[in-house]
Design a protein around this motif. Structure first.
Motif, mmCIF file in Angstrom:
data_model
loop_
_atom_site.group_PDB
_atom_site.id
_atom_site.type_symbol
_atom_site.label_atom_id
_atom_site.label_comp_id
_atom_site.label_asym_id
_atom_site.label_seq_id
_atom_site.Cartn_x
_atom_site.Cartn_y
_atom_site.Cartn_z
ATOM 1 N N ARG A 1 5.838 2.009 42.761
ATOM 2 C CA ARG A 1 6.466 1.854 41.445
ATOM 3 C C ARG A 1 5.408 2.279 40.436
ATOM 4 O O ARG A 1 4.345 1.658 40.355
ATOM 5 C CB ARG A 1 6.843 0.385 41.172
ATOM 6 C CG ARG A 1 8.009 -0.141 41.990
ATOM 7 C CD ARG A 1 9.329 0.498 41.589
ATOM 8 N NE ARG A 1 10.452 -0.007 42.372
ATOM 9 C CZ ARG A 1 10.804 0.432 43.580
ATOM 10 N NH1 ARG A 1 10.120 1.405 44.160
ATOM 11 N NH2 ARG A 1 11.834 -0.073 44.212
ATOM 12 N N ASP B 1 18.419 -1.360 37.526
ATOM 13 C CA ASP B 1 17.493 -1.425 38.659
ATOM 14 C C ASP B 1 16.305 -2.303 38.314
ATOM 15 O O ASP B 1 15.903 -3.176 39.074
ATOM 16 C CB ASP B 1 16.941 -0.022 38.986
ATOM 17 C CG ASP B 1 17.981 0.876 39.643
ATOM 18 O OD1 ASP B 1 18.941 0.330 40.221
ATOM 19 O OD2 ASP B 1 17.813 2.113 39.560
ATOM 20 N N GLY C 1 17.092 -6.047 38.050
ATOM 21 C CA GLY C 1 17.219 -6.672 39.364
ATOM 22 C C GLY C 1 15.864 -6.846 40.037
ATOM 23 O O GLY C 1 15.543 -7.913 40.546
ATOM 24 N N GLU C 2 15.056 -5.793 39.991
ATOM 25 C CA GLU C 2 13.773 -5.854 40.687
ATOM 26 C C GLU C 2 12.822 -6.862 40.051
ATOM 27 O O GLU C 2 12.121 -7.593 40.746
ATOM 28 C CB GLU C 2 13.136 -4.461 40.718
ATOM 29 C CG GLU C 2 13.925 -3.494 41.599
ATOM 30 C CD GLU C 2 13.251 -2.137 41.767
ATOM 31 O OE1 GLU C 2 13.794 -1.327 42.526
ATOM 32 O OE2 GLU C 2 12.184 -1.905 41.137
ATOM 33 N N ILE D 1 14.011 -10.278 41.114
ATOM 34 C CA ILE D 1 13.781 -10.524 42.537
ATOM 35 C C ILE D 1 12.305 -10.788 42.801
ATOM 36 O O ILE D 1 11.943 -11.673 43.566
ATOM 37 C CB ILE D 1 14.282 -9.314 43.359
ATOM 38 C CG1 ILE D 1 15.809 -9.300 43.370
ATOM 39 C CG2 ILE D 1 13.733 -9.336 44.767
ATOM 40 C CD1 ILE D 1 16.408 -7.999 43.887
ATOM 41 N N MET D 2 11.450 -10.024 42.145
ATOM 42 C CA MET D 2 10.015 -10.175 42.360
ATOM 43 C C MET D 2 9.453 -11.353 41.568
ATOM 44 O O MET D 2 8.795 -12.230 42.102
ATOM 45 C CB MET D 2 9.298 -8.881 41.934
ATOM 46 C CG MET D 2 9.604 -7.704 42.833
ATOM 47 S SD MET D 2 9.226 -8.152 44.523
ATOM 48 C CE MET D 2 9.253 -6.601 45.349
ATOM 49 N N ILE E 1 18.726 -16.095 41.546
ATOM 50 C CA ILE E 1 18.598 -14.739 40.991
ATOM 51 C C ILE E 1 19.974 -14.178 40.637
ATOM 52 O O ILE E 1 20.165 -13.567 39.580
ATOM 53 C CB ILE E 1 17.875 -13.823 42.006
ATOM 54 C CG1 ILE E 1 16.405 -14.245 42.101
ATOM 55 C CG2 ILE E 1 17.985 -12.348 41.614
ATOM 56 C CD1 ILE E 1 15.665 -13.636 43.280
ATOM 57 N N MET F 1 21.249 -12.792 36.879
ATOM 58 C CA MET F 1 21.542 -11.372 36.650
ATOM 59 C C MET F 1 22.612 -11.215 35.583
ATOM 60 O O MET F 1 23.625 -11.893 35.625
ATOM 61 C CB MET F 1 22.063 -10.730 37.949
ATOM 62 C CG MET F 1 21.003 -10.118 38.826
ATOM 63 S SD MET F 1 20.151 -8.745 38.069
ATOM 64 C CE MET F 1 21.298 -7.412 38.426
ATOM 65 N N PRO F 2 22.399 -10.301 34.645
ATOM 66 C CA PRO F 2 23.479 -10.024 33.686
ATOM 67 C C PRO F 2 24.699 -9.506 34.451
ATOM 68 O O PRO F 2 24.553 -8.929 35.526
ATOM 69 C CB PRO F 2 22.893 -8.919 32.806
ATOM 70 C CG PRO F 2 21.428 -8.956 33.025
ATOM 71 C CD PRO F 2 21.210 -9.490 34.402
ATOM 72 N N ASP F 3 25.896 -9.729 33.890
ATOM 73 C CA ASP F 3 27.116 -9.370 34.615
ATOM 74 C C ASP F 3 27.280 -7.877 34.831
ATOM 75 O O ASP F 3 27.839 -7.441 35.823
ATOM 76 C CB ASP F 3 28.352 -9.932 33.907
ATOM 77 C CG ASP F 3 28.505 -11.413 34.234
ATOM 78 O OD1 ASP F 3 28.134 -11.799 35.367
ATOM 79 O OD2 ASP F 3 28.959 -12.172 33.368
ATOM 80 N N GLN F 4 26.812 -7.087 33.862
ATOM 81 C CA GLN F 4 26.999 -5.637 34.024
ATOM 82 C C GLN F 4 25.677 -4.944 34.269
ATOM 83 O O GLN F 4 24.713 -5.236 33.621
ATOM 84 C CB GLN F 4 27.654 -5.048 32.772
ATOM 85 C CG GLN F 4 29.105 -5.477 32.630
ATOM 86 C CD GLN F 4 29.952 -5.138 33.855
ATOM 87 O OE1 GLN F 4 29.850 -4.053 34.390
ATOM 88 N NE2 GLN F 4 30.772 -6.065 34.303
#
Lengths: 396, 600
Positions: free
Chosen positions: A286, A325, A328-329, A332-333, A389, A393-396
């Motif tokens: 990354r 992306d 989410g990442e 998650i991290m 998580i 997360m936002p819905d969209q």
């Protein structure tokens, strides 16, 4: 809720947010473990000279993209990097020193199999610049080591650990629990024994049956018997927290425990969603380039990577990440560690705010704590992190 | 135009799988009604679902030309009737249009419950009946024993039954001869009298509009005629007349005793009343034919789109299906739990399944089906009577005097080794035994049962306890008072309207417990514990607690895992979209039906 304008005004993503590390993948093992779904291969003929040329060439290529950075960490992972010739490790580290400015406290970790042959190379690795080893111990009894497909014995492992302890400043090892026929109290005893080995960092993983592994096939066929049920596995996780706390090695991440300041700096780069370059077959990276985070992925198949790297570029995929992306990442991290996530940075990455309904519920249920700018899990929340998580997360 | 003496109109009565459609195909084929090239198995079952399930849903008809052994030319009109209990009304009206029936019985299986019901309908319609024993080529065939059974159970002479194999074609010529020799021609019919025709059936054809199947009693129907429906008074011009062979073939006229179709300026199937009498607008006949009892829906359930954005598509699909099926009713329904959908009425469970399958398949809409319910009669304290189609609409109990529920007479034929299980099942469903007789090694039991105990999973249970060897049929018998209550299900202390059911008070605790236990397995664990309760009025009668999710965390997550884990998260999130949200609880769709199934 922030307005769109303030998101634009918010900080632009910078590699300094999480630090900068280099991951090097050595894809070979002497034997494939039945639980392992990593990119590892058994090969009798490895031309380490050719691999050295490839690694050095890739370091030069990636270095050109990231030249003004301070490198915080180097991590040799695999596979079994302790099968690398010390000369190869030395050449790689030499090249790294030529390429980047190094942090004063640069961490250089090498994953090692705790066997007698490897232990014989520890001194040479240390001289090359490795200052931390992470040993794949996995279990402290020989029956379970055999079941896990490990080629070392407990006795060999202990000797290798002692040698490592006297050679490197920092040593960590891994254990796998929730194994076949393992009761919660068996795990308590084994973990206590591990902690008594004067270790300052432990990675304690619950056995996960991955599809596409030998264990996965046996599990699907109903032949992987006597695995602890979900409740027993949950109890083992709780025992892990309790025993490690009592030894002064609290969890700083879901599965990682350390004495203060003994945390893995390299892994913290991942969990802080920092920048990392990935070199070697199947390695992911990354990299923030021109203010945008990019994902890189190298060719997985070892010979193919070797050929491409020698040809000038080992990466098969490079692309800018979308705000979704990154959202989410980062979740998650970031939610895996005690610090949790930075709300302002999340919004800057995601282009929208965290799911407020989800956050309110999680606060109600005691799954997270939040300050105006930070969200982190409670102990209860960490145990159900996947569900946490998803709610954030936002819905969209 | 054929004179009456050379017309034979007949139906085929048979149980599912006993070979009715195969026999029909064989009759069509052996008279060269359809060229070999156009022959495909089960000619008359034209819907995919009919062919797939091996059942006939709509009556179909075919005209067959036959040269008998005596050299005479005959016209045979076969009306193929549905075999299933749900469509009994279709059977009875088809029977009224013909004079005779072939009773087809599988020589290896014997008489089944549905055969019984249909053959009695034929007897009521004064039919001559020719028994046909099919599948005599099978090693397990016992034609003598089955012939005896027909005589014992049905009470008709089976000594000269035709022995055939519709599959191989053996015995088919005998059947054709028996039709002309043993079945009567139309009883009467005056070509010069005013037109009198029976409206047997009607359906919607996308090219022709509404197609009406008619049986001419008196007079002659011609293209261009102006006709009148005697019951509704509606008038139409006739665009087309014809017969089915089985494809539509135009003819110049239809005369007495003949069966054919007409099309005209009719807009909707609903404009045609099955059983109505058709005559000419001018110089019409004076007395109409006795009408049929209209078919009424007896089973109701809610149909909701899984994706609420598909509500309009669902409306469109339901309207289109209703165009062709006057027995299917619908009205809009709003559920707090499921959003917008339709409360639909059906003739029975098979009818429900057929409609649901057609919506899902032909219109590609995923559906949530709520628990089927029957119509309860609620007698209010103020003397009024309310029909309750949906338990969610149950009025305030303090205003209710008493409730009546529909009852049925169920006939079950079962090999005696499974009799005990069948009796237990009927008793468990509040049945009252009315009769139990034996015919050979098979028992015939008749039970008086509440329809609400049957609509849901009775047939599935019956099949499973008898390994599929039982056959079952029922007739509505009327309403009776009983102690029925509305049971609500509360999930996390909130009532879920779509899970409300009407139950007998004495069985409420048991049903409530069963439902709570089922829901406990069907609802995934959440981050908090969830009470699941069954309640009557404000009183909780059963309770389960779904414990909180204990552990759900990925053990390893390093640099290379970010991509993979994110994909997993997206998949998880997409899966959640298929759940229904009740407060903070997510309930999977299948729970709405599965929770009600009793595994006894």
């Amino acid at each position: 809720m922030r307005s769109a304008n303030s998101w634009q005004a918010a900080l632009i993503e910078d590699w300094r947010n999480g630090g900068f590390g280099l991951y090097l993948h050595w894809p070979f093992c002497e034997a494939k473990c039945p639980y392992c779904d990593f990119n590892s291969h058994v090969s009798r003929q490895i031309d380490q000279t050719a691999w050295q040329v490839a690694y050095l060439s890739e370091i030069e290529r990636v270095g050109a993209l990231t030249k003004d950075r301070v490198l915080n960490s180097v991590f040799f992972g695999g596979g079994t990097p302790s099968l690398m010739n010390p000369d190869l490790v030395d050449a790689i580290l030499e090249k790294i020193r030529d390429t980047w400015t190094l942090a004063n406290d640069l961490e250089v970790t090498l994953e090692a199999n705790p066997g007698s042959v490897e232990a014989g190379r520890f001194k040479a690795y240390s001289e090359a610049g490795v200052n931390r080893v992470s040993m794949g111990f996995q279990a402290l009894n020989n029956r379970d080591l055999r079941r896990l497909g490990r080629i070392h014995t407990v006795e060999e492992g202990r000797r290798a650990f002692d040698i490592a302890r006297s050679t490197f400043k920092r040593v960590s090892f891994d254990l796998i629990y929730a194994r076949q026929e393992q009761a919660p109290e068996d795990w308590r005893a084994e973990l206590t024994e591990a902690l008594n080995m004067a270790v300052d960092h432990l990675s304690l993983y619950q056995l996960t049956i991955e599809q596409g592994t030998a264990f996965g096939d046996r599990y699907n066929a109903g032949k992987l018997r006597d695995l602890p049920n979900d409740d027993a596995a949950a109890e083992m996780y709780e025992i892990t927290q309790e025993v490690c706390d009592a030894f002064g090695m609290p969890a700083y991440e879901v599965s990682n425990h350390a004495r203060p300041d003994a945390e893995s700096r390299h892994n913290m780069i991942y969990w802080r969603y920092g920048d990392y370059a990935g070199i070697g077959p199947g390695a992911h990276g990354r990299l923030t380039l021109n203010g945008k985070k990019h994902a890189t992925e190298a060719f997985r198949q070892p010979n193919l990577w070797l050929e491409r790297a020698l040809g000038g570029n080992g990466d098969s995929v490079v692309g800018a990440l979308t705000p979704q992306d990154m959202a989410g990442e980062y979740l998650i991290m970031g939610m895996r560690i005690n610090d949790g996530i930075d709300v302002t940075r999340f919004e800057a990455l995601a282009g929208q705010s965290i799911n407020q309904d989800g956050l309110r519920d999680l606060l109600d249920w005691g799954m997270v704590t939040a300050t105006p700018n930070e969200i982190s899990t409670t102990r209860a929340g960490r145990m159900v992190l996947n569900a946490v998580i998803e709610k954030l997360m936002p819905d969209q | 135009m054929t004179d009456l003496a050379h017309i034979r109109n007949f139906a085929i009565v048979a149980h599912i799988d006993h070979g009715k459609s195969t026999l029909a195909d064989r009759l069509i084929q052996s008279t060269n009604t359809v060229s070999e090239r156009d022959m495909k198995a089960q000619l008359l079952d034209s819907m995919d679902i009919e062919r797939e399930r091996g059942i006939t849903i709509k009556a179909n008809t075919v005209r067959i030309d036959y040269v008998a052994k005596d050299g005479e030319h005959y016209v045979l009109n076969l009306i193929d009737t549905p075999g299933h209990v749900d469509f009994a009304y279709e059977v009875s009206r088809s029977m009224r249009a013909v004079e005779g029936s072939l009773l087809v019985v599988d020589a290896s299986q014997g008489v089944e419950a549905q055969t019984l019901a249909n053959v009695y309908t034929a007897i009521e319609a004064d039919h001559e009946i020719v028994p046909v024993l099919n599948k005599v080529d099978l090693p397990a065939a016992e034609p003598e024993r089955v012939a005896e059974q027909i005589e014992d159970v049905i009470g008709i002479d089976a000594s000269d039954a035709c022995l055939i194999s519709a599959k191989t074609g053996v015995g088919i010529p005998d059947v054709l001869e028996a039709i002309v020799k043993r079945l009567p021609p139309p009883h009467s019919g005056d070509r010069n009298a005013p037109l009198k025709a029976m409206l047997v059936d009607s359906w919607y054809d996308s090219y022709l509009g509404v197609v009406v199947l008619v049986r001419i009693m008196d007079g002659v129907l011609k293209k261009g005629d102006n006709i009148k429906m005697m019951q509704t008074g509606a008038k139409y011009g006739v665009d087309r007349i014809g017969v089915f062979r089985p494809a539509m073939q135009p003819v110049d006229e239809l005369g007495p005793g003949e069966i054919g179709f007409l099309t005209g300026s009719i807009k909707q199937v609903r404009d045609t009343k099955v059983g109505d009498t058709i005559t000419h607008e001018k110089k019409g006949c004076e007395k109409p034919l006795p009408g049929f009892k209209p078919s009424v829906p007896v089973v109701f359930c809610g149909l909701f789109p899984v994706d609420s954005a598909e509500f309009e598509d669902l409306r469109d699909a339901i309207e289109k299906l209703a165009l062709n099926d006057a027995s299917f009713s619908f009205e809009m329904e709003t559920s707090a739990a499921l959003g917008f959908g339709f409360r639909c009425g059906f003739l029975g469970l098979l009818h429900l399944e057929v409609i649901r399958d057609r919506i899902e398949r032909e219109y590609d809409i995923d559906l949530i089906t709520t628990a089927p319910s029957v119509i309860y009669h609620i007698f209010m304290k103020d003397g009024t009577k309310v029909e309750l189609h949906n338990p969610a609409d149950m009025p305030d109990l303090s205003k209710v005097d008493h409730l009546e529920e529909p009852r049925i007479k169920a006939t079950i034929l079962v090999p005696d080794e499974y009799l005990g299980d069948v009796l237990k099942l009927c008793q468990d469903r509040r049945g009252i035994q009315e009769d139990l007789t034996y015919a050979g090694s098979r028992a015939m039991v008749v039970y008086d049962l509440p329809l609400n105990e049957v609509v849901f999973d009775f047939y599935d249970r019956l099949k499973s306890v008898t390994k599929g060897y039982a056959s079952f049929d029922y007739q509505m018998t009327g309403y009776r008072e009983d102690h029925l209550v509305k049971m609500q299900i509360l999930v996390n202390d909130e009532p879920v309207d779509a899970l409300s059911t009407m139950v007998h008070r004495d069985r409420a605790e048991m049903r409530g417990r069963a439902m709570c236990e089922k829901l406990k397995d069907l609802i995934p664990r959440h981050m908090f514990k969830i009470p699941i309760q069954a309640a009557i009025g404000g009183k909780v009668i059963a309770r389960e607690t779904l414990s909180a999710l204990r552990k759900d965390v990925t053990a390893k997550c390093y640099g290379g895992d970010a991509t993979r884990k994110k994909k997993l998260l997206e998949k998880q999130k997409a899966g959640k979209k298929k759940m229904r949200q009740f407060g903070k609880v997510e309930i999977p769709q299948e729970a709405f039906i599965s929770a009600l199934k009793m595994d006894d």
